[in-house]
Design a protein around this motif. Sequence first.
Motif, PDB file in Angstrom:
ATOM      1  N   PHE A 133       0.840  -1.198   0.000  1.00  0.00           N
ATOM      2  CA  PHE A 133       0.000   0.000   0.000  1.00  0.00           C
ATOM      3  C   PHE A 133       0.872   1.242   0.000  1.00  0.00           C
ATOM      4  O   PHE A 133       1.803   1.368   0.801  1.00  0.00           O
ATOM      5  CB  PHE A 133      -0.899  -0.033   1.236  1.00  0.00           C
ATOM      6  N   ASP A 134       0.586   2.173  -0.908  1.00  0.00           N
ATOM      7  CA  ASP A 134       1.428   3.362  -1.067  1.00  0.00           C
ATOM      8  C   ASP A 134       0.555   4.607  -1.197  1.00  0.00           C
ATOM      9  O   ASP A 134       0.348   5.134  -2.297  1.00  0.00           O
ATOM     10  CB  ASP A 134       2.320   3.204  -2.305  1.00  0.00           C
ATOM     11  N   PRO A 135       0.026   5.114  -0.086  1.00  0.00           N
ATOM     12  CA  PRO A 135      -0.867   6.288  -0.151  1.00  0.00           C
ATOM     13  C   PRO A 135      -0.099   7.576  -0.387  1.00  0.00           C
ATOM     14  O   PRO A 135       1.097   7.676  -0.090  1.00  0.00           O
ATOM     15  CB  PRO A 135      -1.522   6.286   1.230  1.00  0.00           C
ATOM     16  N   ASP A 136      -0.798   8.569  -0.929  1.00  0.00           N
ATOM     17  CA  ASP A 136      -0.227   9.898  -1.140  1.00  0.00           C
ATOM     18  C   ASP A 136      -0.740  10.891  -0.105  1.00  0.00           C
ATOM     19  O   ASP A 136      -0.689  12.102  -0.322  1.00  0.00           O
ATOM     20  CB  ASP A 136      -0.595  10.409  -2.543  1.00  0.00           C
ATOM     21  N   ALA A 137      -1.248  10.394   1.007  1.00  0.00           N
ATOM     22  CA  ALA A 137      -1.873  11.252   2.010  1.00  0.00           C
ATOM     23  C   ALA A 137      -0.832  12.033   2.805  1.00  0.00           C
ATOM     24  O   ALA A 137       0.221  11.504   3.163  1.00  0.00           O
ATOM     25  CB  ALA A 137      -2.713  10.401   2.960  1.00  0.00           C
ATOM     26  N   SER A 138      -1.195  13.282   3.102  1.00  0.00           N
ATOM     27  CA  SER A 138      -0.379  14.097   3.995  1.00  0.00           C
ATOM     28  C   SER A 138      -0.782  13.821   5.439  1.00  0.00           C
ATOM     29  O   SER A 138      -1.715  13.048   5.698  1.00  0.00           O
ATOM     30  CB  SER A 138      -0.576  15.578   3.674  1.00  0.00           C
ATOM     31  N   ALA A 139      -0.104  14.468   6.370  1.00  0.00           N
ATOM     32  CA  ALA A 139      -0.451  14.300   7.782  1.00  0.00           C
ATOM     33  C   ALA A 139      -1.880  14.755   8.054  1.00  0.00           C
ATOM     34  O   ALA A 139      -2.623  14.111   8.806  1.00  0.00           O
ATOM     35  CB  ALA A 139       0.534  15.079   8.661  1.00  0.00           C
ATOM     36  N   VAL A 140      -2.282  15.858   7.404  1.00  0.00           N
ATOM     37  CA  VAL A 140      -3.651  16.358   7.574  1.00  0.00           C
ATOM     38  C   VAL A 140      -4.652  15.360   7.001  1.00  0.00           C
ATOM     39  O   VAL A 140      -5.717  15.112   7.583  1.00  0.00           O
ATOM     40  CB  VAL A 140      -3.811  17.742   6.906  1.00  0.00           C
TER      41      VAL A 140
END
Length: 255
Positions: A133-140
């Motif tokens: 799994f390789d998400p592009d999510a930021s901390a927010v």
Amino acid sequence: MSTVSTPLADSAIMLRRNLKHTLRNPTTMFNAVLFPIVMMLMFVKVFGGAFNVGPDVDYIDYATPGLLVMAVSYGLGATATAVNDDMTKGIINRFKTMDVSRGAMLTGHVVVTTVRCLVACAAIIGVAFAMGFDPDASAVDWLGVIGLVVLLSFAAGWLTVAMGLAAKTAESAGMAAVPLVMLPFLSSAFVPADTMGTGVRQFVEYQPFTPIIETLRGLLGGDLSTGDAIAALAWCVGLAVLGYVWAVSTFKKRA
């Protein structure tokens, strides 16, 4: 002791009681935590190659948001059964003689359901990373994912508590939660809605779990849709209010 601290203390006691019951029931832990992981391995490793979810999209990235929602739904049957057991086996009447806050009896079940769902979702995320799994999510974005999962778990908890209170037997209480378990399969959890046939596609697009899944997918992929986010929040708040009003009303009639 103040009128505020007494319900809080009673809720803490009920939470501890329900947590102990969960930990002592291997079936509950399996359904809530391990079975969603089994489903994840099956869909990603067995069926994933057969699904067309778009060019240059890894199936594990597409499926993980839906599996998070599935992890929430799979633990709900145990909550409905536990609530019904309390109602039908005289535990509630015993608590009433002990002057335990009535709200605490329900809140304890809702909070332990939320905790159980969060543990299941954490396990899903951990296994997803192990599978690539390789998400592009930021901390927010991750905070948004956590907040939405908590809100969904809270809403589903109240709705399931209401179902457990309304059911006549523990068996029927467990069956009442089955539609919530099945809804992720009839959503965009595993394939896009636009690949489905007429009738099914419309149901998938307008049922509550689809905008929630799409919002999680948007947060994890760094491409959040405002429309999906508003719909997801509206569904969660609406289900929470419905469950709370239904649960309190039924509890007052039966307790």
